[in-house]
Each structure stands twice: as structure tokens, then as C-alpha cells.
Scaffold this motif. Structure first.
Motif, PDB file in Angstrom:
ATOM      1  N   TYR A  16       0.756  -1.097  -0.059  1.00  0.00           N
ATOM      2  CA  TYR A  16      -0.065  -0.036  -0.012  1.00  0.00           C
ATOM      3  C   TYR A  16       1.055   1.300  -0.099  1.00  0.00           C
ATOM      4  O   TYR A  16       0.730   2.146  -0.818  1.00  0.00           O
ATOM      5  CB  TYR A  16      -1.133   0.062   1.342  1.00  0.00           C
ATOM      6  CG  TYR A  16      -1.831   1.225   1.437  1.00  0.00           C
ATOM      7  CD1 TYR A  16      -3.016   1.330   0.348  1.00  0.00           C
ATOM      8  CD2 TYR A  16      -1.587   2.120   1.956  1.00  0.00           C
ATOM      9  CE1 TYR A  16      -3.829   2.351   0.449  1.00  0.00           C
ATOM     10  CE2 TYR A  16      -2.571   3.196   2.304  1.00  0.00           C
ATOM     11  CZ  TYR A  16      -3.578   3.351   1.266  1.00  0.00           C
ATOM     12  OH  TYR A  16      -4.514   4.345   1.378  1.00  0.00           O
ATOM     13  N   LYS A  17       1.684   1.306   0.909  1.00  0.00           N
ATOM     14  CA  LYS A  17       2.888   2.304   0.994  1.00  0.00           C
ATOM     15  C   LYS A  17       3.640   2.474  -0.517  1.00  0.00           C
ATOM     16  O   LYS A  17       3.877   3.616  -0.716  1.00  0.00           O
ATOM     17  CB  LYS A  17       3.697   2.202   2.285  1.00  0.00           C
ATOM     18  CG  LYS A  17       2.863   2.486   3.371  1.00  0.00           C
ATOM     19  CD  LYS A  17       3.957   2.671   4.853  1.00  0.00           C
ATOM     20  CE  LYS A  17       3.323   2.890   5.804  1.00  0.00           C
ATOM     21  NZ  LYS A  17       3.784   2.019   7.098  1.00  0.00           N
TER      22      LYS A  17
ATOM     23  N   LEU B 235       3.094  10.216  -4.606  1.00  0.00           N
ATOM     24  CA  LEU B 235       3.695  10.648  -5.692  1.00  0.00           C
ATOM     25  C   LEU B 235       4.477   9.434  -5.951  1.00  0.00           C
ATOM     26  O   LEU B 235       5.358   9.005  -5.358  1.00  0.00           O
ATOM     27  CB  LEU B 235       4.382  11.897  -5.811  1.00  0.00           C
ATOM     28  CG  LEU B 235       3.276  13.004  -6.075  1.00  0.00           C
ATOM     29  CD1 LEU B 235       4.020  14.316  -5.718  1.00  0.00           C
ATOM     30  CD2 LEU B 235       2.571  12.838  -7.467  1.00  0.00           C
ATOM     31  N   GLY B 236       4.506   9.003  -7.486  1.00  0.00           N
ATOM     32  CA  GLY B 236       5.502   7.880  -7.762  1.00  0.00           C
ATOM     33  C   GLY B 236       5.186   6.608  -6.943  1.00  0.00           C
ATOM     34  O   GLY B 236       4.797   6.524  -5.888  1.00  0.00           O
ATOM     35  N   THR B 237       5.635   5.483  -7.850  1.00  0.00           N
ATOM     36  CA  THR B 237       5.434   4.125  -7.255  1.00  0.00           C
ATOM     37  C   THR B 237       6.958   3.642  -6.630  1.00  0.00           C
ATOM     38  O   THR B 237       7.793   3.897  -7.663  1.00  0.00           O
ATOM     39  CB  THR B 237       4.695   3.159  -8.241  1.00  0.00           C
ATOM     40  OG1 THR B 237       3.618   3.917  -8.652  1.00  0.00           O
ATOM     41  CG2 THR B 237       4.587   2.021  -7.653  1.00  0.00           C
TER      42      THR B 237
ATOM     43  N   GLY C  46      -3.117  -0.060 -12.003  1.00  0.00           N
ATOM     44  CA  GLY C  46      -3.065   1.225 -11.931  1.00  0.00           C
ATOM     45  C   GLY C  46      -1.798   1.738 -11.862  1.00  0.00           C
ATOM     46  O   GLY C  46      -1.471   2.894 -12.525  1.00  0.00           O
ATOM     47  N   GLU C  47      -0.684   1.126 -11.242  1.00  0.00           N
ATOM     48  CA  GLU C  47       0.437   1.902 -11.072  1.00  0.00           C
ATOM     49  C   GLU C  47       1.584   1.288 -11.906  1.00  0.00           C
ATOM     50  O   GLU C  47       2.594   2.035 -12.209  1.00  0.00           O
ATOM     51  CB  GLU C  47       0.850   1.639  -9.264  1.00  0.00           C
ATOM     52  CG  GLU C  47       0.157   1.915  -8.467  1.00  0.00           C
ATOM     53  CD  GLU C  47       0.187   3.507  -8.333  1.00  0.00           C
ATOM     54  OE1 GLU C  47       1.109   4.148  -8.640  1.00  0.00           O
ATOM     55  OE2 GLU C  47      -0.837   4.260  -7.938  1.00  0.00           O
TER      56      GLU C  47
END
Length: 317
Positions: free
Chosen positions: A23-24, A29-31, A69-70
């Protein structure tokens, strides 16, 4: 084959803590792709399913949707593949192979030639449950000739068990009469014998065939058949000899030459990582005089490469 995978269940496993890490990694912003790939390649598929439900319980969100999505591209395909239960993965791969634009025969060949009879039965049942369709009907509607017949035989999951000592010579003789001995091949004989006998029995038949004809079974098939039937017969023969060696070859040719066949590379790495990837690695080294690790490293890039190398679980340089 127990314990021949490169990916093992993690010892001090805590699904909620893992869900929190993921999750974190995707929040804000940014993965943090690195945290995601390090964590997921170090958990078994069963543990990943627990993480998925912990994630939903803690955050009220679907982990797969968030990952999609990420992440993007081949890296996303690999990670989502790792998050999919093995049976569902095979079922989806077959469905896409049949229902996509044109039939992806390579997928049909690989899955139906390499899975055990029981796995094939489970796949058929799960396919019906998931899509309310009959896998055999779908495959029959999309294929033809002896290629179709052999797929249908494999789909029954009814191979004979063990070695039938009394029929080894007869099987070899029948194959010899059907192929090398006469002009034009009687494909039906190859389809019936190779589709219905156990791997242990077939290995004995191949030895007897070699004595009779002076040829390896693979050489005869290459000479006597063509197209998708040839691919399927070869896959069945290779899997009867050694499933890991078959996959070592599949991986090698997915990366050899111009452009990488990433779909195949991902599919094999995902489906074999907990089954026999250690054996595949040693066969790869033996057959191609380089390590799987070094070939993956040279043929891929970025987070996708990092994750594949972690699944590889070491270098046999």
C-alpha cells in the motif's frame, strides 16, 4: 517434483504487514516498484493470495486493480501473473489463446502438452465454471485436423498409467510402420499412441523405436509432419522425456534471435517458478552452455528484468 521451484513460501510471513508495504509503495507520488517486486517474488502464490485479501480488509481496495493502475507494460503483466492462482492463470491463458484475434496455438501446445492429466481435468472444470463454456468445444471450434484430434485426446486427461511392458515393442513397431517405413505418414497412429501413453512408457517406446528405425522420435516427427501438428507432437515427446528440459528449450527460444517473445518468457517463469525452475535452470545450462540468468539479464531491462532475475533465483554461470 516437490520443492524444485526457485520461489518458496516465506518463513516469517505476515499478510497484513506485507499488504501495508505494498500500500505504501503505491501511495502518493511515484510508485516504489522495487519494494513491490522484492516482496512479491519472495512469497509463494498461496501467500500472495493471503496478502490480496489482507489488502482488501485493511484498505477496502483491490490489490490487483491497484497494481494495474500503478505499473505498466511487461512488468505489470509479470506481477499480475504472479498474483494469479496457478489454475486460474492456465485457464485465462487458454481462454485468451482461443478468444483473441486468431488462435495462439503456441499456448495450447505448451499448456496441454506439459500439464499432468489431473491438472488438465482441473483446468477443464475451472474453465467451465469461469466462462460457462466447454474448453473442448472451444478448442475444437478453433483448430482442425490431427492437431485438433491430439489436443482433444490430451484434454481427456486419460493417459494410461505406468509402463505396459507388453506393448512397448508393438507401439514402437506401429509408429515405425506409420512413419519412417512408408511414404507419407499415418498421422493418426502418432496422435493415438503419443496422446494416450504415460511418459514413462513413451520413454521406453522411444528407445525401442530408435533401435528399429535408427532415428530419434523427434527426428522422425520433424521429417514426417509439419505445422502445428508437428509442434504439438514434438512438445508431447519432449515433455515425455523431460518437462524441465522442454521448458528450458522454450525459454531459450523465447529469447534467442531478434526480439524477445515476452509473453512466453513471462508465462513460463510465472508457471514454473514454484514447480521445477531449479531443474529447468540446470537443463538450460546443460543444453545451451549459458545460464538462464545471464540470458534473461541480456535480453530484458528495468524492473521487469529485476523481477525475472529474482524469480530465476541465482546464476549457474
Amino acid at each position: 517434483m516437490a520443492g524444485r521451484g526457485t520461489v518458496k513460501a516465506s518463513g516469517n510471513f505476515n499478510a497484513s504487514a506485507d499488504a501495508e508495504v505494498l500500500y505504501k509503495a503505491m501511495k502518493g507520488l511515484g510508485t516504489d516498484e522495487d519494494s513491490i517486486l522484492q516482496l512479491l517474488t519472495a512469497r509463494s502464490n498461496g501467500q500472495r493470495q493471503e496478502i490480496k485479501s489482507a489488502y482488501k480488509t485493511q484498505f477496502g481496495k483491490d490489490l490487483i486493480s491497484d497494481l494495474k493502475g500503478e505499473l505498466g507494460g511487461k512488468f505489470e503483466t509479470l506481477i499480475v501473473g504472479l498474483m494469479t492462482p496457478p489454475l486460474a492463470y492456465d485457464v485465462t491463458a487458454l481462454r485468451n489463446a482461443i478468444k483473441g484475434a486468431g488462435t495462439d496455438e503456441k499456448v495450447l501446445v505448451e499448456i496441454l502438452a506439459s500439464r499432468t492429466p489431473q491438472q488438465v481435468k482441473d483446468i477443464s472444470a475451472a474453465y467451465r465454471k469461469e466462462y460457462d463454456d466447454d474448453l473442448e468445444e472451444d478448442i475444437s471450434g478453433d483448430t482442425s485436423g490431427h492437431f485438433k484430434r491430439l489436443l482433444v485426446i490430451l484434454l481427456q486427461g486419460n493417459r494410461q498409467k505406468g509402463i505396459q511392458e507388453g506393448t512397448i515393442e508393438a507401439d514402437a513397431q506401429v509408429l515405425f510402420q506409420a512413419g519412417e517405413k512408408k511414404f507419407g505418414t499415418d498421422e493418426q497412429t502418432f496422435v493415438t499412441v503419443l496422446g494416450n501413453r504415460s511418459p514413462e512408457h513413451l520413454r521406453k517406446v522411444f528407445d525401442a523405436y530408435m533401435k528399429l528405425s535408427g532415428f530419434e522420435m523427434e527426428e522422425s516427427i520433424k521429417r514426417e509432419t509439419s505445422g502445428s501438428l508437428r509442434d504439438l507432437l514434438l512438445a508431447v515427446v519432449k515433455c515425455a522425456r523431460s518437462v524441465p528440459a522442454y521448458f528450458a528449450e522454450t525459454l531459450y527460444y523465447s529469447m534467442k534471435g531478434a526480439g524477445t517473445d515476452d509473453e512466453t518468457l513471462i508465462r513460463v517463469m510465472v508457471t514454473r517458478s514454484e514447480v521445477d525452475l531449479l531443474d529447468i535452470r540446470s537443463d538450460f545450462r546443460r543444453l545451451f552452455a549459458c545460464s538462464l540468468h545471464s540470458m534473461v539479464k541480456g535480453d530484458t531491462g528495468g524492473d521487469y528484468r529485476k523481477a525475472l532475475l529474482l524469480l530465476c533465483g541465482g546464476d549457474d554461470a
